[in-house]
Design a protein around this motif. Sequence first.
Motif, short mmCIF file in Angstrom:
data_model
loop_
_atom_site.label_atom_id
_atom_site.label_comp_id
_atom_site.label_asym_id
_atom_site.label_seq_id
_atom_site.Cartn_x
_atom_site.Cartn_y
_atom_site.Cartn_z
N PHE A 200 -38.97 16.52 -10.24
CA PHE A 200 -38.54 15.79 -11.43
C PHE A 200 -37.49 16.59 -12.19
O PHE A 200 -36.43 16.07 -12.57
CB PHE A 200 -39.74 15.51 -12.34
CG PHE A 200 -39.36 15.00 -13.71
CD1 PHE A 200 -39.16 13.66 -13.93
CD2 PHE A 200 -39.20 15.88 -14.78
CE1 PHE A 200 -38.78 13.18 -15.20
CE2 PHE A 200 -38.84 15.42 -16.04
CZ PHE A 200 -38.63 14.07 -16.25
N SER A 201 -37.77 17.89 -12.41
CA SER A 201 -36.83 18.75 -13.13
C SER A 201 -35.51 18.90 -12.37
O SER A 201 -34.44 18.89 -12.97
CB SER A 201 -37.45 20.12 -13.38
OG SER A 201 -38.53 20.03 -14.27
N ALA A 204 -33.48 15.65 -12.77
CA ALA A 204 -33.00 15.49 -14.15
C ALA A 204 -31.90 16.51 -14.45
O ALA A 204 -30.89 16.17 -15.09
CB ALA A 204 -34.16 15.66 -15.12
N ARG A 207 -28.59 15.51 -12.92
CA ARG A 207 -27.94 14.44 -13.66
C ARG A 207 -27.28 14.97 -14.93
O ARG A 207 -26.16 14.57 -15.28
CB ARG A 207 -28.95 13.33 -13.98
CG ARG A 207 -29.27 12.44 -12.79
CD ARG A 207 -30.09 11.24 -13.17
NE ARG A 207 -31.48 11.57 -13.44
CZ ARG A 207 -32.45 11.53 -12.53
NH1 ARG A 207 -32.18 11.20 -11.29
NH2 ARG A 207 -33.70 11.82 -12.85
N LEU A 208 -27.95 15.87 -15.64
CA LEU A 208 -27.39 16.45 -16.86
C LEU A 208 -26.14 17.28 -16.55
O LEU A 208 -25.11 17.17 -17.23
CB LEU A 208 -28.42 17.32 -17.57
CG LEU A 208 -29.53 16.59 -18.33
CD1 LEU A 208 -30.58 17.58 -18.81
CD2 LEU A 208 -28.96 15.82 -19.53
N GLU A 224 -27.15 16.26 -23.91
CA GLU A 224 -28.42 16.80 -23.43
C GLU A 224 -29.60 16.30 -24.26
O GLU A 224 -30.59 15.82 -23.71
CB GLU A 224 -28.37 18.33 -23.45
CG GLU A 224 -29.64 18.97 -22.89
CD GLU A 224 -29.63 20.48 -23.05
OE1 GLU A 224 -29.46 21.18 -22.06
OE2 GLU A 224 -29.80 20.94 -24.21
N GLU A 227 -29.97 12.40 -23.82
CA GLU A 227 -30.23 11.86 -22.49
C GLU A 227 -31.29 12.62 -21.69
O GLU A 227 -31.67 12.18 -20.61
CB GLU A 227 -28.93 11.83 -21.68
CG GLU A 227 -27.82 11.00 -22.31
CD GLU A 227 -28.15 9.52 -22.36
OE1 GLU A 227 -28.95 9.06 -21.51
OE2 GLU A 227 -27.61 8.82 -23.25
N SER A 228 -31.75 13.76 -22.20
CA SER A 228 -32.75 14.54 -21.47
C SER A 228 -33.99 13.69 -21.20
O SER A 228 -34.43 12.92 -22.06
CB SER A 228 -33.13 15.78 -22.27
OG SER A 228 -34.08 16.55 -21.55
N GLU A 229 -34.54 13.82 -20.03
CA GLU A 229 -35.65 12.96 -19.61
C GLU A 229 -37.02 13.50 -19.98
O GLU A 229 -38.04 12.90 -19.65
CB GLU A 229 -35.53 12.72 -18.10
CG GLU A 229 -34.26 11.95 -17.76
CD GLU A 229 -33.96 11.90 -16.28
OE1 GLU A 229 -34.86 11.51 -15.51
OE2 GLU A 229 -32.83 12.25 -15.89
N GLY A 230 -37.02 14.64 -20.67
CA GLY A 230 -38.28 15.14 -21.21
C GLY A 230 -39.22 15.69 -20.15
O GLY A 230 -38.81 16.26 -19.15
N ARG A 231 -40.50 15.46 -20.38
CA ARG A 231 -41.53 16.03 -19.53
C ARG A 231 -41.80 15.14 -18.32
O ARG A 231 -41.92 13.92 -18.44
CB ARG A 231 -42.82 16.19 -20.36
CG ARG A 231 -43.95 16.85 -19.63
CD ARG A 231 -45.15 17.05 -20.54
NE ARG A 231 -44.84 17.97 -21.63
CZ ARG A 231 -45.78 18.50 -22.44
NH1 ARG A 231 -47.05 18.19 -22.26
NH2 ARG A 231 -45.43 19.33 -23.40
N GLY A 232 -41.92 15.76 -17.17
CA GLY A 232 -42.14 15.03 -15.94
C GLY A 232 -43.59 14.72 -15.68
O GLY A 232 -44.49 15.29 -16.31
#
Length: 245
Positions: A200-201, A204, A207-208, A224, A227-232
């Motif tokens: 997941f990290s 993500a 993409r960043l 960042e 758009e950061s996807e946070g916790r996986g």
Amino acid sequence: MAELVLREDRDGLTVLTLNRPEKLNALTVALFQELRDHVEAIAGDEAVRCVVLRGAGKCFSAGNDLADIGAGKTPPSRGWHSETLRMMEKMPKPVIAAVHSHCYTGALEVALACDFILAADDAKFADTHGRWALTPVWGMSQRLPRRVGIATAKRMTFTAETVPAAEALRIGLAEYVVPLASFDAEIEKLGRRIADNSPFSHAAAKRLLEATDARPLDAGLAWEWQESEGRGPDAAERIARFLKK
């Protein structure tokens, strides 16, 4: 007929091997088609957490197969090679080019479409478009200066000189260099270290990094946090496992 690109899965680590050793893994339309097929399959394979691209036999790849070009072999569509490398570049998994010995022109364009290059100490890199009166269409003019800076890219392009591993490390073309004798072991060690971290990290982060490359710092920082996807989905399990140690 032998496969032109081999796939080996090793518990989360997938190794793709360019497999024309008798031709120094020279790149043909047929080989690219097999590479593209593997990229499409791996992109959606959740079992794959890291990809290593390497060459069979004596080298990574001597570059474009001039006999293929001379025979008039054409890709399925204009921009097809570039599109294939972009597909590999955008895979939501780390993709590492493991380069030993020759890595010239088209082969260098392939390696540059990976996230970074691990080089054996016998690796040799070159952009020889000018030697054959060719111009880049697979991404050299865009990826090489982003990796090494525009002046160094111009020097490599205009001279067609061969850059040894130590120089490739100095200019930032290769991320690091290891002795050829320990190359296979280092590929496994590096791939395993990456594969052990969160897929997941990795996805993500890619993409960043892709979205903010070359943006002004403030614009990148804003992107960042917006758009950061946070916790996986694997965060809780990974943290709990650490706390139990």
